[in-house]
Design a protein around this motif. Structure first.
Motif, PDB file in Angstrom:
ATOM      1  N   ILE A 138       0.819  -1.209   0.026  1.00 27.94           N
ATOM      2  CA  ILE A 138       0.038   0.023   0.146  1.00 27.94           C
ATOM      3  C   ILE A 138       0.890   1.224  -0.271  1.00 27.94           C
ATOM      4  N   GLY A 139       1.786   1.319   0.914  1.00 29.32           N
ATOM      5  CA  GLY A 139       2.589   2.500   0.897  1.00 29.32           C
ATOM      6  C   GLY A 139       3.406   2.845  -0.246  1.00 29.32           C
ATOM      7  N   VAL A 140       4.126   1.870  -1.028  1.00 31.43           N
ATOM      8  CA  VAL A 140       5.014   1.972  -2.102  1.00 31.43           C
ATOM      9  C   VAL A 140       3.906   2.227  -3.307  1.00 31.43           C
ATOM     10  N   GLY A 141       2.990   1.431  -3.277  1.00 32.53           N
ATOM     11  CA  GLY A 141       1.914   1.962  -4.568  1.00 32.53           C
ATOM     12  C   GLY A 141       1.517   3.121  -4.473  1.00 32.53           C
ATOM     13  N   LEU A 161       4.072   5.797  -5.654  1.00 31.83           N
ATOM     14  CA  LEU A 161       4.348   5.827  -6.666  1.00 31.83           C
ATOM     15  C   LEU A 161       3.091   6.551  -7.651  1.00 31.83           C
ATOM     16  N   VAL A 162       1.982   5.932  -7.273  1.00 31.34           N
ATOM     17  CA  VAL A 162       0.860   6.759  -7.865  1.00 31.34           C
ATOM     18  C   VAL A 162       0.609   8.047  -8.021  1.00 31.34           C
ATOM     19  N   PHE A 163       0.951   8.566  -6.681  1.00 33.74           N
ATOM     20  CA  PHE A 163       0.821  10.103  -6.623  1.00 33.74           C
ATOM     21  C   PHE A 163       2.263  10.786  -6.922  1.00 33.74           C
ATOM     22  N   GLY A 164       3.342   9.867  -7.345  1.00 33.87           N
ATOM     23  CA  GLY A 164       4.622  10.436  -7.872  1.00 33.87           C
ATOM     24  C   GLY A 164       5.269  11.357  -6.774  1.00 33.87           C
ATOM     25  N   PHE A 165       5.290  10.508  -5.491  1.00 33.29           N
ATOM     26  CA  PHE A 165       6.116  11.385  -4.699  1.00 33.29           C
ATOM     27  C   PHE A 165       7.204  10.673  -4.141  1.00 33.29           C
ATOM     28  N   ALA A 166       8.459  11.193  -4.071  1.00 34.49           N
ATOM     29  CA  ALA A 166       9.845  10.910  -4.119  1.00 34.49           C
ATOM     30  C   ALA A 166       9.760   9.446  -4.952  1.00 34.49           C
ATOM     31  N   THR A 167       9.558   9.642  -6.137  1.00 35.50           N
ATOM     32  CA  THR A 167       9.178   8.647  -7.120  1.00 35.50           C
ATOM     33  C   THR A 167      10.402   7.595  -7.229  1.00 35.50           C
ATOM     34  N   ARG A 168      11.563   8.152  -7.580  1.00 33.02           N
ATOM     35  CA  ARG A 168      13.021   7.366  -7.747  1.00 33.02           C
ATOM     36  C   ARG A 168      13.159   6.671  -6.551  1.00 33.02           C
ATOM     37  N   LEU A 169      13.234   7.290  -5.464  1.00 32.53           N
ATOM     38  CA  LEU A 169      13.623   6.826  -4.138  1.00 32.53           C
ATOM     39  C   LEU A 169      12.410   5.320  -3.859  1.00 32.53           C
ATOM     40  N   THR A 170      11.069   5.848  -4.173  1.00 30.49           N
ATOM     41  CA  THR A 170      10.039   4.859  -3.948  1.00 30.49           C
ATOM     42  C   THR A 170      10.398   3.752  -4.852  1.00 30.49           C
ATOM     43  N   ALA A 171      10.829   3.756  -6.160  1.00 34.78           N
ATOM     44  CA  ALA A 171      11.067   2.951  -7.045  1.00 34.78           C
ATOM     45  C   ALA A 171      12.034   1.712  -6.731  1.00 34.78           C
ATOM     46  N   ALA A 172      13.095   2.605  -6.112  1.00 37.50           N
ATOM     47  CA  ALA A 172      14.155   1.635  -5.231  1.00 37.50           C
ATOM     48  C   ALA A 172      13.915   0.812  -4.134  1.00 37.50           C
ATOM     49  N   VAL A 173      12.986   1.347  -3.271  1.00 35.63           N
ATOM     50  CA  VAL A 173      12.577   0.580  -2.121  1.00 35.63           C
ATOM     51  C   VAL A 173      11.682  -0.731  -2.600  1.00 35.63           C
ATOM     52  N   GLY A 215      12.262  -4.533  -2.158  1.00 32.12           N
ATOM     53  CA  GLY A 215      11.425  -5.566  -1.677  1.00 32.12           C
ATOM     54  C   GLY A 215      11.171  -6.577  -2.715  1.00 32.12           C
ATOM     55  N   TYR A 216      11.099  -6.480  -3.868  1.00 31.58           N
ATOM     56  CA  TYR A 216      10.859  -7.661  -4.764  1.00 31.58           C
ATOM     57  C   TYR A 216      12.293  -8.373  -4.798  1.00 31.58           C
ATOM     58  N   LEU A 217      13.374  -7.976  -4.760  1.00 34.21           N
ATOM     59  CA  LEU A 217      14.686  -8.877  -4.467  1.00 34.21           C
ATOM     60  C   LEU A 217      14.520  -9.651  -3.296  1.00 34.21           C
ATOM     61  N   VAL A 218      14.169  -8.889  -2.052  1.00 31.48           N
ATOM     62  CA  VAL A 218      14.130  -9.767  -0.867  1.00 31.48           C
ATOM     63  C   VAL A 218      13.015 -10.844  -0.931  1.00 31.48           C
ATOM     64  N   GLY A 219      11.744 -10.362  -1.578  1.00 33.55           N
ATOM     65  CA  GLY A 219      10.663 -11.202  -1.750  1.00 33.55           C
ATOM     66  C   GLY A 219      11.229 -12.724  -2.436  1.00 33.55           C
ATOM     67  N   LEU A 220      11.757 -12.419  -3.778  1.00 28.36           N
ATOM     68  CA  LEU A 220      12.423 -13.120  -4.572  1.00 28.36           C
ATOM     69  C   LEU A 220      13.357 -14.488  -3.974  1.00 28.36           C
ATOM     70  N   ALA A 221      14.048 -13.753  -3.057  1.00 29.59           N
ATOM     71  CA  ALA A 221      15.027 -14.618  -2.308  1.00 29.59           C
ATOM     72  C   ALA A 221      14.099 -15.596  -1.469  1.00 29.59           C
ATOM     73  N   LEU A 263       9.830  -1.058 -12.426  1.00 27.96           N
ATOM     74  CA  LEU A 263      10.379  -0.245 -11.247  1.00 27.96           C
ATOM     75  C   LEU A 263      11.852   0.142 -11.908  1.00 27.96           C
ATOM     76  N   LEU A 264      12.578  -0.418 -12.645  1.00 32.48           N
ATOM     77  CA  LEU A 264      13.815   0.186 -13.415  1.00 32.48           C
ATOM     78  C   LEU A 264      13.330   1.157 -14.319  1.00 32.48           C
ATOM     79  N   ALA A 265      12.364   1.261 -14.954  1.00 31.73           N
ATOM     80  CA  ALA A 265      12.066   2.181 -15.761  1.00 31.73           C
ATOM     81  C   ALA A 265      11.461   3.469 -15.092  1.00 31.73           C
ATOM     82  N   ILE A 266      10.799   3.446 -13.955  1.00 31.23           N
ATOM     83  CA  ILE A 266      10.363   4.380 -13.240  1.00 31.23           C
ATOM     84  C   ILE A 266      11.639   4.846 -12.539  1.00 31.23           C
TER      85      ILE A 266
END
Length: 372
Positions: free
Chosen positions: A137-140, A143-155, A159-165, A180-183
């Protein structure tokens, strides 16, 4: 006769691409467990059926003939060149489209209680459900509102890489990685909260300009990332290509039990009267071929059109398949419709060889016809 043969082959290829393709894409979402069938048994059943072999070989040959015929005769050359230029003029909408494509399904995942993919629930990952919900919910929303967009995309990417592990099941939602890389490269764009605050910070004398603690620190980082935004279509098409190949080869050919369960559950053999094994193999080969074409940047926009048709078929054909699981795919494919193959693509090489855009420019420079 050549044009008629190419048209007939194209119809056959589209039949095998559209009907079985995405109808078996995210099979783990709608079927429990694995039926135990092995890839060798699946392929042996198809090889033993002459009709199945004829249909598979005919569909593959039809796709090749259609592509070769298109390059040979190149119908609607000027029309398509104008279309490409018009679509590329929408590139200022790419950041907004990317944010919605990734942010909305993350919000939906958070409220539903899974991490990126419906196959990766909190219980399955072995992490607290509240943490999964807050993350999505937080990251989503950011991103939708475009606030701290690049930092949020990095987070989000972290999170995806941790979940994949924790669970390889997240490979079912690999499209979030290129998204996320595109963002990260595009930033928030406009409209976005970042754009609003950047305007406030850029004008001297505003209260926000005096208290903005991060503008001088993060702005150079964003500018360096923005300088590489020509890589966005490359990242998106290669990422989507990998996702398609994974779904086709690994999830279907190597683990056919679940895909066969989908065929049985929805009586797909009544939709197209072929064997269940042919359904699965046809879907697997279609997705793998489409993924390779996207990764190479070959007929990128045409491939995206086929993909959108496949996604839409899935939404109507599989009522149990979560709608939010496809929003990211719809959005990323739509980005490629705008950008085309981009750099390092076969499409770019073909465009430079045939000088299609030059033809359009010459026509635009011609005086408009006048009535006598």
């Amino acid at each position: 006769m050549t044009r008629y043969t190419a048209s007939a082959a194209a119809a056959l290829a589209v039949l095998f691409a559209v009907v079985p393709g995405r109808a078996l894409a995210h099979v783990r979402y709608v079927t429990p467990g694995d039926g135990g069938e092995r890839a060798v048994e699946l392929l042996a059943a198809v090889v033993a059926d002459p009709l199945a072999l004829a249909l598979l070989l005919g569909g593959g040959a039809g796709a090749v003939v259609t592509g070769a015929g298109w390059l040979r005769f190149r119908p609607f050359r000027l029309d398509l060149a104008v279309l490409r230029q018009t679509l590329r003029s929408y590139d200022d909408l790419l950041p907004w489209l990317a944010r919605l494509a990734i942010g909305l399904p993350m919000v939906g995942a958070g409220f539903t209680g899974y991490l990126f993919s419906p196959a990766a629930t909190a219980d399955f990952l072995g992490v607290p459900g509240a943490l999964v919900r807050l993350f999505g919910i937080g990251v989503g929303f950011l991103l939708v509102f475009g606030f701290a967009t690049r930092l949020t995309a990095a987070v989000g990417l972290l999170g995806y890489l941790v979940g994949l592990a924790l669970s390889p099941a997240l490979l079912l939602a690999f499209e979030f990685v290129p998204g996320l890389l595109a963002i990260l490269l595009l930033g928030g764009g406009r409209p976005s909260a970042d754009h609003v605050f950047s305007r406030l910070s850029a004008v001297g004398g505003t209260v926000y300009q005096r208290i903005d603690p991060v503008r001088e620190t993060l702005a150079p980082v964003g500018e360096r990332l923005a300088d590489r935004d020509e890589l966005v279509p490359v990242i998106v098409r290669v990422g989507l290509g990998f996702s398609f190949v994974y779904l086709g080869v690994v999830q279907k050919l190597l683990m056919p039990g679940q895909a066969l369960s989908v065929v049985a559950k929805y009586n797909l053999t009544e939709v197209v009267p072929v064997s269940p094994e042919l359904w699965v193999v046809g879907a697997a080969l279609t997705e793998a071929a489409l993924g390779i074409a996207l990764a190479l940047g070959l007929f990128t926009r045409a491939g995206c059109g086929v993909a959108i048709l496949m996604f839409t078929t899935t939404l109507f054909g599989l009522p149990d398949d979560p709608v939010m699981a496809h929003v990211s795919l719809f959005g990323l494919v739509s980005m490629l419709v705008i950008t085309g193959g981009g750099a390092y693509s076969v499409d770019r090489w073909l465009a430079e060889r045939f000088d299609d855009d030059t033809d359009v420019q010459q026509r635009e420079d011609e005086p408009a016809p006048t009535a006598d």
